[in-house]
Scaffold this motif. Structure first.
Motif, short mmCIF file in Angstrom:
data_model
loop_
_atom_site.label_atom_id
_atom_site.label_comp_id
_atom_site.label_asym_id
_atom_site.label_seq_id
_atom_site.Cartn_x
_atom_site.Cartn_y
_atom_site.Cartn_z
N PHE A 242 43.66 26.83 46.49
CA PHE A 242 43.58 26.72 45.02
C PHE A 242 42.24 26.22 44.53
O PHE A 242 42.12 25.79 43.38
CB PHE A 242 44.70 25.81 44.50
CG PHE A 242 46.04 26.06 45.12
CD1 PHE A 242 46.69 27.27 44.92
CD2 PHE A 242 46.66 25.10 45.90
CE1 PHE A 242 47.92 27.51 45.50
CE2 PHE A 242 47.90 25.35 46.49
CZ PHE A 242 48.53 26.55 46.28
N GLY A 243 41.22 26.22 45.38
CA GLY A 243 39.91 25.71 45.00
C GLY A 243 39.52 24.47 45.79
O GLY A 243 38.35 24.18 45.96
N ALA A 244 40.51 23.74 46.32
CA ALA A 244 40.21 22.50 47.05
C ALA A 244 39.65 22.77 48.44
O ALA A 244 39.10 21.88 49.07
CB ALA A 244 41.45 21.62 47.16
N ARG A 351 42.41 26.02 40.38
CA ARG A 351 43.03 27.21 39.77
C ARG A 351 42.79 27.37 38.26
O ARG A 351 43.34 26.65 37.45
CB ARG A 351 44.53 27.19 40.04
CG ARG A 351 45.15 28.56 40.02
CD ARG A 351 46.59 28.52 40.43
NE ARG A 351 47.07 29.86 40.76
CZ ARG A 351 48.28 30.12 41.23
NH1 ARG A 351 49.12 29.15 41.43
NH2 ARG A 351 48.65 31.35 41.50
N GLY A 352 41.95 28.34 37.91
CA GLY A 352 41.56 28.52 36.52
C GLY A 352 40.74 27.33 36.07
O GLY A 352 41.06 26.69 35.06
N PRO A 353 39.66 27.01 36.82
CA PRO A 353 38.98 25.72 36.63
C PRO A 353 38.58 25.43 35.18
O PRO A 353 39.03 24.43 34.60
CB PRO A 353 37.74 25.83 37.51
CG PRO A 353 38.07 26.88 38.52
CD PRO A 353 39.00 27.84 37.84
N PHE A 439 44.09 34.43 30.03
CA PHE A 439 42.91 35.28 30.29
C PHE A 439 42.21 34.75 31.53
O PHE A 439 42.36 33.57 31.88
CB PHE A 439 41.94 35.23 29.09
CG PHE A 439 41.58 33.82 28.69
CD1 PHE A 439 40.52 33.16 29.29
CD2 PHE A 439 42.34 33.13 27.75
CE1 PHE A 439 40.21 31.85 28.95
CE2 PHE A 439 42.04 31.81 27.41
CZ PHE A 439 40.97 31.17 28.01
N TYR A 440 41.49 35.59 32.18
CA TYR A 440 40.69 35.14 33.32
C TYR A 440 39.59 36.17 33.56
O TYR A 440 39.84 37.37 33.49
CB TYR A 440 41.55 34.95 34.59
CG TYR A 440 40.78 34.16 35.62
CD1 TYR A 440 40.69 32.78 35.52
CD2 TYR A 440 40.06 34.81 36.62
CE1 TYR A 440 39.92 32.05 36.41
CE2 TYR A 440 39.29 34.08 37.52
CZ TYR A 440 39.22 32.71 37.41
OH TYR A 440 38.44 32.00 38.29
N PRO A 441 38.38 35.69 33.85
CA PRO A 441 37.29 36.63 34.08
C PRO A 441 37.53 37.49 35.33
O PRO A 441 37.95 36.97 36.36
CB PRO A 441 36.07 35.72 34.27
CG PRO A 441 36.63 34.39 34.65
CD PRO A 441 37.94 34.29 33.94
N VAL A 505 33.69 34.16 49.02
CA VAL A 505 34.73 33.14 48.85
C VAL A 505 36.01 33.75 48.27
O VAL A 505 35.97 34.58 47.37
CB VAL A 505 34.22 32.00 47.94
CG1 VAL A 505 33.78 32.49 46.58
CG2 VAL A 505 35.25 30.89 47.77
N ALA A 506 37.14 33.34 48.83
CA ALA A 506 38.44 33.71 48.26
C ALA A 506 38.71 32.78 47.10
O ALA A 506 39.47 31.83 47.20
CB ALA A 506 39.54 33.62 49.31
N GLY A 507 38.02 33.02 46.01
CA GLY A 507 38.15 32.18 44.82
C GLY A 507 37.81 33.03 43.62
O GLY A 507 37.44 34.20 43.75
N GLY A 508 37.95 32.42 42.46
CA GLY A 508 37.63 33.15 41.24
C GLY A 508 38.48 34.39 41.08
O GLY A 508 38.07 35.35 40.42
N SER A 509 39.67 34.39 41.69
CA SER A 509 40.59 35.55 41.64
C SER A 509 39.91 36.83 42.10
O SER A 509 40.30 37.93 41.70
CB SER A 509 41.15 35.75 40.22
OG SER A 509 41.88 34.62 39.82
MO1 MOS Z 1 39.96 29.13 42.86
S1 MOS Z 1 39.87 27.47 41.68
O1 MOS Z 1 38.79 30.10 42.33
O2 MOS Z 1 40.17 28.78 44.43
#
Ligand code: MOS
Length: 734
Positions: A242-244, A351-353, A439-441, A505-509
């Protein structure tokens, strides 16, 4: 009736296949980082600072060293310069917090590691850590926005706007002006922050859950001053991230150094409490929103200013108003971002920072405006719907916001709402209905993948991608299966290993949006070699058998729209380059959704419940509706939790957290989550990336808190602007 969870299933991509790794997870054979068994492992335990700011005056290790089974104790006196100072992620480096691990006697925040004990067992290491005597010279820490000594800075480069907000706002007929706040929150993924390191000669293998293995590899190489090619990071399963688990934390270099010094593998599993300080978290935010409209509801002026907490060491600013202020048409806009530098660990992505806290403020303000206009909040959004973002006038690649409002509103039964606050009741329960936009980019990074087709009809697809529970294995198998026309049962997947081709990175959806195009490109190359004419429908296996070859293997790398050529090399070095959202020169890319909730507030006890939630989301192509549905429902539940439950409480005296454990940090249980429905609205967007994927990792949680606060207002007539919303906040109202 069609199952709304599984729309638009056409080929393999689009089918609700079961999880590729489901069996391994259910039967317990999936090997997480701390499950890896290494011979002669030494166990590490961190001792962490019990002051918020100051200097270590002395460390007494005598009693700790005397405990049988203690192997070694690392402190700033023995580590110091041996871990090199590296840049934080936010200034182009790798580490999530630039305070150097055991680098000096300086204490920058409560919970900072000050010693690492290595012992024959976890219990011995823990006992020894507790026997270490520490004395400090204590300074007063700045814990949050209002502390003495806090350094508040306006980040002028993040200013944005168009037109003349002040004049337009001053002259408007209908306006609102409100302030909101959101609390500190911590991810609390089920899997703790674990690291195992083992050296074989000068080669280091790291087992650590992460969202970006190449970030760990290259960042660690920089910290240790060794050739990155000597480091391998392995991580086939992650128990929640989740970002951590996005970027390199302090612990990894310490474990690596410890393993090198004692010549044995070292295993660290940080405690739940230590996790509150060791990695990223959602810092508290404040907001000032001003909106003005004409009598038809058309926005004339909008302003959103945010205040965010960061650390003394690093500036992390999320600036979610770069999106909120572009959601609706409006000719006069102003946005500003400020950061408060505090004596806390550097916050990070959750998640959705930026979207989650900024959406709470903006979408609540819009609801306030709707009431001021005596207008339905859905209609207010419809009046201000736009096909171009209002600041630079760029087109949205696609935008299905109102389709989402209509789909979710119909499923929810919004037409049955009576407008006046306090006007709906069910026996002893006050009912409130509220809604908000999600919404999410839509972002993507560069990616590489390798695909092998064998003459026996098997396909193997590999990339250093990350399985966080979101469905990465399954997605990879589906894409290769469809692109090569082989049954999905014949596809195997490798991921989670830096020996494989890298991905972002597996982030930012952005995981699927980044990696699916690389897999597609590798499959294209296989078809080209087989001269099938490039069509996925052509019979690849017939051509393969006719070719007389045993295997064809193709490697492909893809560059995301908007990224410069040199960013491809950066991806190989674990750099973070992502493009999309509102940061492209030619267009805007967003996924949208709509959240509708019903709250029930008991007339006498004030018990506050979300009894129903319906979300509808349009996020381009959905490769696996089953895993996507899990993401969306999970996001909505987290949204409910972030509105009603979660808050990390700060002790202002020492900038520590009072409830840094799962007993006191409120998380919802099943009884707190009633009826949650996620609808996927079909949407086609062929511009965003070759796969047409917008991503669903985060959009489901955005806007939920606003929908709930808006529903609480509808139930009670009381406008709550500070999260979390608790029973005591609705006590006096009828
Ligand atoms: Mo997420 S907060 O892009 O893991």
């Amino acid at each position: 009736m069609a199952d709304t969870r599984f729309p638009q299933a056409t080929g393999t991509m689009g089918q609700p296949y079961r999880r590729y790794e489901a069996l391994e997870k259910v039967n317990g054979s999936a090997t997480y980082a701390s499950d890896v068994k290494l011979a002669k492992t030494a166990h590490a335990y961190l001792l962490t600072s019990r002051i918020g700011r100051g200097v270590i005056r002395s460390l007494d290790l005598v009693e700790a060293r005397a405990i049988p089974g203690v192997i070694e104790i690392l402190t700033h006196q023995t580590v110091g310069e041996s871990i090199r100072q590296t840049q934080a992620l936010y200034t182009g480096g790798y580490v999530a917090d630039s305070v150097r691990p055991l680098g000096s006697a300086e204490i920058a925040y409560w919970g900072q590691p000050i010693a690492m004990v290595l012992a024959e067992s976890y219990e011995i290491a823990r006992e020894a850590a507790r026997k270490i005597g520490v004395s400090y010279d204590v300074s007063e820490p700045a814990s949050s926005f209002d502390s003495a000594g806090v350094d508040m800075t306006a980040l002028e480069p993040m200013n944005l706007g168009v037109g003349d907000f002040k004049a337009a706002y001053a002259n408007a007929a209908v306006k609102i002006d409100a302030r909101y706040s959101t609390p500190v929150q911590h991810h609390n993924a089920m899997e703790l922050f674990a690291t195992q390191c083992v050296w074989d000669g000068n080669r280091l293998t790291v087992y650590e859950p992460g969202q970006y293995l190449n970030n760990i590899k290259y960042g660690l190489a920089e910290q240790l001053g060794i050739d990155p090619e000597l480091i391998r990071v392995v991580n086939p399963y992650v128990g929640g991230a989740f970002g951590a688990k996005g970027f390199l934390t302090q612990r990894t270099a310490l474990v690596a150094i410890a393993a090198r010094r004692i010549g044995r593998p070292v295993k660290l599993v940080a405690t739940r409490e230590q996790g509150f300080f060791l990695s990223a978290y959602r810092a508290e935010t404040r907001h000032h929103v001003q909106l003005a409209a004409d009598s038809t509801g058309r926005l004339i002026a909008s302003s959103h200013e945010g205040w965010e907490v960061t650390s003394r060491a690093d500036v992390l600013a999320l600036g979610g108003n770069a999106i909120t202020l572009r959601l609706y048409g409006c000719p006069n806009i102003e946005g500003r971002v400020n950061v408060a530098k505090t004596d806390r660990s550097t916050p990070g992505f959750m998640r959705g920072p930026g979207e989650v806290p900024y959406a709470f403020a903006f979408e609540c303000a819009l609801d306030e405006l709707a009431y001021a206009l005596k207008m339905d909040p859905v209609e207010l959004r419809r009046v201000n719907d736009t096909k171009v973002e209002p600041i630079a006038g760029l087109p949205y690649t696609s935008r299905s916001l109102m389709q989402c409002f209509d789909a979710a509103g119909a499923a929810f039964g919004w037409a049955g709402k009576t407008a006046a606050p306090g006007s709906m009741r069910d026996g002893d329960w006050l009912l409130g209905w509220g809604c908000a936009a999600a919404f999410y980019p839509t972002q993507a990074g560069n990616s590489a993948a390798r695909v092998r087709l064998s003459s026996d009809g098997r396909v193997h697809v590999s990339s250093a991608g990350h399985e966080l529970g979101q469905g990465m294995y399954t997605m990879m198998a589906q894409v290769a299966s469809e692109q090569l026309g082989v049954p999905i049962e014949h596809v195997t997947v490798s991921l989670g290993d830096t020996d494989l081709p890298p991905t972002i990175v597996a982030g930012g959806s952005a995981g699927t949006a980044s990696l699916a195009p690389a897999i597609m490109s590798a499959c294209d190359a296989i078809r080209r070699r087989l001269q099938t004419g490039g069509s996925p429908a052509a019979d690849v296996m017939t051509a393969m058998r006719a070719s007389g070859l045993g295997n064809i293997e193709e490697f492909a790398e893809t560059r995301a729209h908007g990224l410069p050529p040199e960013s491809v090399q950066g991806m190989y070095r674990g750099r973070v380059a992502m493009s999309g959202g509102v940061h492209l020169p030619d267009r805007v890319q967003l996924a949208f959704g709509a959240q509708f909730v019903e709250v029930r507030i008991h007339a006498r006890t004030r018990e506050l419940r979300v009894s129903r939630a319906v979300g509808a989301f349009a996020a381009g192509r959905i490769i696996n509706p089953r895993t996507a549905h899990g993401q969306l429902v999970g996001g909505m539940i987290w949204g409910i939790s972030s509105a009603l439950h979660e808050q990390t409480e700060i002790d202002e005296r020492n900038a520590s957290y009072i409830n840094a454990n799962l007993a006191d940090y409120l998380l919802p249980v099943n009884a707190d989550i009633a009826d949650v429905q996620a609808i996927m609205v079909p949407e086609e967007d062929n511009l965003v990336n070759a796969a047409g994927v917008k991503g669903v990792g985060e959009v489901g949680t955005v806007g939920m808190a606003a929908a709930i606060a808006n529903a609480v207002y509808h139930a009670t007539g009381k406008r709550l602007r500070d999260l979390p919303l608790r029973i005591e906040h609705v006590l006096e109202e009828v």
